[in-house]
Design a protein around this motif. Structure first.
Motif, PDB file in Angstrom:
ATOM      1  N   GLU A 183      13.993  57.302  26.971  1.00  0.00           N
ATOM      2  CA  GLU A 183      12.771  57.917  26.447  1.00  0.00           C
ATOM      3  C   GLU A 183      12.177  58.927  27.430  1.00  0.00           C
ATOM      4  O   GLU A 183      11.535  59.889  27.025  1.00  0.00           O
ATOM      5  N   ASP A 239      14.023  62.550  21.007  1.00  0.00           N
ATOM      6  CA  ASP A 239      13.169  61.354  21.002  1.00  0.00           C
ATOM      7  C   ASP A 239      12.729  61.075  19.570  1.00  0.00           C
ATOM      8  O   ASP A 239      11.851  61.751  19.037  1.00  0.00           O
ATOM      9  N   CYS A 240      13.358  60.104  18.936  1.00  0.00           N
ATOM     10  CA  CYS A 240      13.000  59.735  17.570  1.00  0.00           C
ATOM     11  C   CYS A 240      11.712  58.923  17.572  1.00  0.00           C
ATOM     12  O   CYS A 240      11.446  58.154  18.502  1.00  0.00           O
ATOM     13  N   ILE A 241      10.938  59.090  16.525  1.00  0.00           N
ATOM     14  CA  ILE A 241       9.724  58.301  16.356  1.00  0.00           C
ATOM     15  C   ILE A 241      10.124  57.011  15.661  1.00  0.00           C
ATOM     16  O   ILE A 241      10.840  57.020  14.665  1.00  0.00           O
ATOM     17  N   ASP A 242       9.660  55.875  16.207  1.00  0.00           N
ATOM     18  CA  ASP A 242      10.035  54.575  15.642  1.00  0.00           C
ATOM     19  C   ASP A 242       8.795  53.764  15.267  1.00  0.00           C
ATOM     20  O   ASP A 242       7.663  54.191  15.493  1.00  0.00           O
ATOM     21  N   GLU A 292       6.268  53.057  18.060  1.00  0.00           N
ATOM     22  CA  GLU A 292       5.471  54.213  18.463  1.00  0.00           C
ATOM     23  C   GLU A 292       4.296  54.413  17.510  1.00  0.00           C
ATOM     24  O   GLU A 292       3.174  54.693  17.933  1.00  0.00           O
ATOM     25  N   ILE A 293       4.536  54.252  16.225  1.00  0.00           N
ATOM     26  CA  ILE A 293       3.454  54.376  15.242  1.00  0.00           C
ATOM     27  C   ILE A 293       2.447  53.240  15.433  1.00  0.00           C
ATOM     28  O   ILE A 293       1.233  53.460  15.424  1.00  0.00           O
ATOM     29  N   VAL A 352       9.174  53.297   9.706  1.00  0.00           N
ATOM     30  CA  VAL A 352       9.393  54.709   9.985  1.00  0.00           C
ATOM     31  C   VAL A 352      10.838  55.060   9.678  1.00  0.00           C
ATOM     32  O   VAL A 352      11.750  54.311  10.022  1.00  0.00           O
ATOM     33  N   ASP A 379      12.610  58.330  10.725  1.00  0.00           N
ATOM     34  CA  ASP A 379      12.473  59.621  11.387  1.00  0.00           C
ATOM     35  C   ASP A 379      13.346  60.674  10.716  1.00  0.00           C
ATOM     36  O   ASP A 379      12.917  61.813  10.534  1.00  0.00           O
ATOM     37  N   LEU A 409       0.969  63.052  14.551  1.00  0.00           N
ATOM     38  CA  LEU A 409       2.378  63.280  14.200  1.00  0.00           C
ATOM     39  C   LEU A 409       2.640  64.734  13.808  1.00  0.00           C
ATOM     40  O   LEU A 409       1.736  65.426  13.338  1.00  0.00           O
TER      41      LEU A 409
END
Length: 163
Positions: A32, A39-42, A45-46, A75, A77, A111
């Motif tokens: 990360e 960097d994928c949003i997972d 993270e949300i 999520v 992504d 976002l």
């Protein structure tokens, strides 16, 4: 919608809510931190974005009241979708729309625009679930709500860090 209760105002709807332990902070991995890797949003993270939103009635966060949980965040992504279920503390919570709006605004502000957001009440947990979900899903209603200066001020209070 009604604003937060003050000292001499109306009594709280849920004067003695159950308080839950906050989950620990997510450890940051070397992957990360590597700026060369995508960097994928997972889900986590949300969850980290919304867990510290303040409840409009209590000096507690949505995580501490178990209104938001990581298991209720989904999520994708690759498809740019985020779905968040939230659970009001009582079935007749008049703050449900305000809480959902606060979650939605936090995600809109945090976002990239490519994400489609779905913020809704956990099925079967609120008496007006359908009506609240309909309001939160309607872009025009959300935009109109945020044009109301008093309502925007209350949302911003929910999103501000506690001192």
């Amino acid at each position: 919608m009604v604003g937060p209760s003050t000292g001499g105002g109306a009594p709280l709807e849920n004067a003695n809510p159950l308080i839950y332990r906050r989950s620990g902070e997510r450890p940051v991995t070397a992957q990360e931190e590597d700026d060369e890797l995508p960097d994928c949003i997972d889900d986590r993270e949300i969850f980290d974005l919304i867990r510290s939103i303040n409840d409009p009635e209590h000096p507690l966060t949505l995580e501490e009241l178990n209104v938001v949980e990581q298991v209720r965040v989904k999520v994708n992504d690759a498809e740019s979708t985020v779905a968040v279920e939230f659970t009001p503390t009582i079935p007749h919570c008049s703050m449900a729309t305000l809480i959902g709006l606060s979650i939605k605004v936090k995600l809109i502000r945090s976002l990239p625009e490519r994400f489609k957001l779905d913020v809704h009440i956990t099925p079967g947990t609120h008496a007006s679930e359908h009506a609240v979900n309909k309001q939160l899903a309607d872009k025009e209603r959300v935009a109109a709500a945020l044009e109301n200066s008093h309502l925007l001020e209350v949302v911003n209070q929910c999103l501000s860090a506690r001192s």
